[in-house]
Design an enzyme around this catalytic site. Structure first.
Site, mmCIF file in Angstrom:
data_model
loop_
_atom_site.group_PDB
_atom_site.id
_atom_site.type_symbol
_atom_site.label_atom_id
_atom_site.label_comp_id
_atom_site.label_asym_id
_atom_site.label_seq_id
_atom_site.Cartn_x
_atom_site.Cartn_y
_atom_site.Cartn_z
ATOM 1 N N TYR A 41 4.669 -6.918 -3.587
ATOM 2 C CA TYR A 41 3.825 -5.887 -2.969
ATOM 3 C C TYR A 41 2.845 -6.511 -1.982
ATOM 4 O O TYR A 41 2.690 -6.035 -0.848
ATOM 5 C CB TYR A 41 3.068 -5.133 -4.055
ATOM 6 C CG TYR A 41 2.019 -4.179 -3.521
ATOM 7 C CD1 TYR A 41 2.369 -2.936 -3.011
ATOM 8 C CD2 TYR A 41 0.667 -4.534 -3.535
ATOM 9 C CE1 TYR A 41 1.403 -2.065 -2.517
ATOM 10 C CE2 TYR A 41 -0.300 -3.671 -3.045
ATOM 11 C CZ TYR A 41 0.078 -2.444 -2.539
ATOM 12 O OH TYR A 41 -0.882 -1.591 -2.049
ATOM 13 N N GLY A 84 -2.621 11.480 -3.609
ATOM 14 C CA GLY A 84 -3.449 10.295 -3.496
ATOM 15 C C GLY A 84 -4.188 10.162 -2.177
ATOM 16 O O GLY A 84 -4.737 11.133 -1.634
#
Length: 246
Positions: free
Chosen positions: A150, A17
Site C-alpha cells: 500500500y 469515507g
C-alpha cells in the site's frame, strides 16, 4: 456564492469515507459533481443524500472499459471537467512473507493503474487552468508494518503528481496531492474493533491528539480545487494532525 459555482468535478471512490465528504463539500460550494463507486446500492444512496448536483456513475477505476464509459457520460452531459479528484483506493494489511500476487495486483491496479488512467482519460475534458488532485497518504513517506505494498502505491502516486505538474504546467493545469493521516473512515472503525490497542498507540503519536475527520480532508480538497490555490502545483498537502511533521 460558492467557491466552485459553475464548476464540473469528478470524485472517484466518492460513495463513502473521504470521497463522499469531498463530494458533499464540492456540491455545497456550487459544483456539479460526478462520483464513482463499485457498489451500486452505496452509490445510489450517496447520490440521493446529496441531491441533484450529484451524478453517480458505477465504475471500477482499474477497469479501463469502465473509465471509458465514465468519461463518455461526462462528455455527453457536461462537456468538460474542471476538477478531478483521484480518490479511489484500497489498503489491506500484508506483512512481508505473506504478500500474495492477488494482494499486490489488486492494490497496484486500483491505487496506481486507476490513478494513471483516470487522469489520462480525463485530459481531453480538462480546460486550461483545471485542477487535478490525487489522494496519497502519510504512508508514502513512512515505514508502517504490514503496509509495504500500500505504501509503495502511495509513494508512486506522490511522484506521479510531481511529474504531471511539470508536464501540464504549460496549460495552467495544477496537479497536487493530499496525504491524509488516520481519518475516521470504515477502515479505521474496523481497526478500532479488531486492534484497539494499536489504534490507541497511533493516536498517542498524533500531536493534535485525535483522529481526523473526512470533512477536514474535504476542506483541503476544496482549497486545491478552487482559485484559492492558483499558485500551488506539485505540492503535497498533509492532513494528518502533525503526525508526519512534528
Amino acid at each position: 456564492m460558492g467557491q466552485l459555482d459553475g464548476k464540473v468535478a469528478l470524485v472517484t471512490g466518492g460513495s463513502a469515507g473521504i470521497g463522499l465528504a469531498v463530494v458533499r463539500r464540492f456540491a455545497a460550494e456550487g459544483a456539479t459533481v460526478y462520483l464513482t463507486g463499485r457498489r451500486k446500492a452505496e452509490l445510489d444512496e450517496a447520490v440521493e443524500a446529496i441531491g441533484e448536483q450529484a451524478i453517480g456513475v458505477q465504475s471500477d477505476v482499474s477497469n479501463l472499459d469502465d473509465l471509458d464509459r465514465l468519461f463518455a457520460a461526462i462528455e455527453a452531459r457536461s462537456g468538460r471537467l474542471d476538477v478531478v479528484v483521484a480518490n479511489a483506493g484500497v489498503g489491506e494489511l500484508a506483512p512481508l512473507g505473506k504478500i500474495t500476487e492477488e494482494h499486490y495486483d489488486r492494490t497496484f491496479d486500483i491505487n496506481v493503474r486507476g490513478v494513471v488512467f483516470t487522469v489520462q482519460k480525463a485530459l481531453p475534458l480538462l480546460p486550461d487552468g483545471a485542477s487535478v488532485i490525487v489522494l496519497a497518504s502519510t504512508n508514502a513517506s513512512t515505514g508502517v508494518q504490514a503496509m509495504s505494498v500500500y505504501s509503495a502505491t502511495k509513494a508512486a502516486d506522490r511522484n506521479l503528481v510531481r511529474t504531471w505538474a511539470a508536464e501540464l504546467a504549460g496549460r495552467g493545469i495544477r496537479v497536487n496531492a493530499i496525504s491524509p493521516g488516520p481519518i475516521e473512515t470504515p477502515a479505521i472503525r474496523s481497526l478500532r474493533a479488531e486492534q484497539a490497542p494499536a489504534l490507541d498507540e497511533l493516536v498517542a503519536r498524533i500531536p493534535l491528539g485525535r483522529i481526523g475527520r473526512p470533512d477536514e480532508v474535504a476542506a483541503a480538497a476544496l482549497f486545491l480545487a478552487s482559485d484559492q490555490s492558483s499558485f500551488t502545483t506539485g505540492a503535497e498537502l498533509f492532513v494528518d494532525g502533525g503526525l508526519n511533521q512534528v
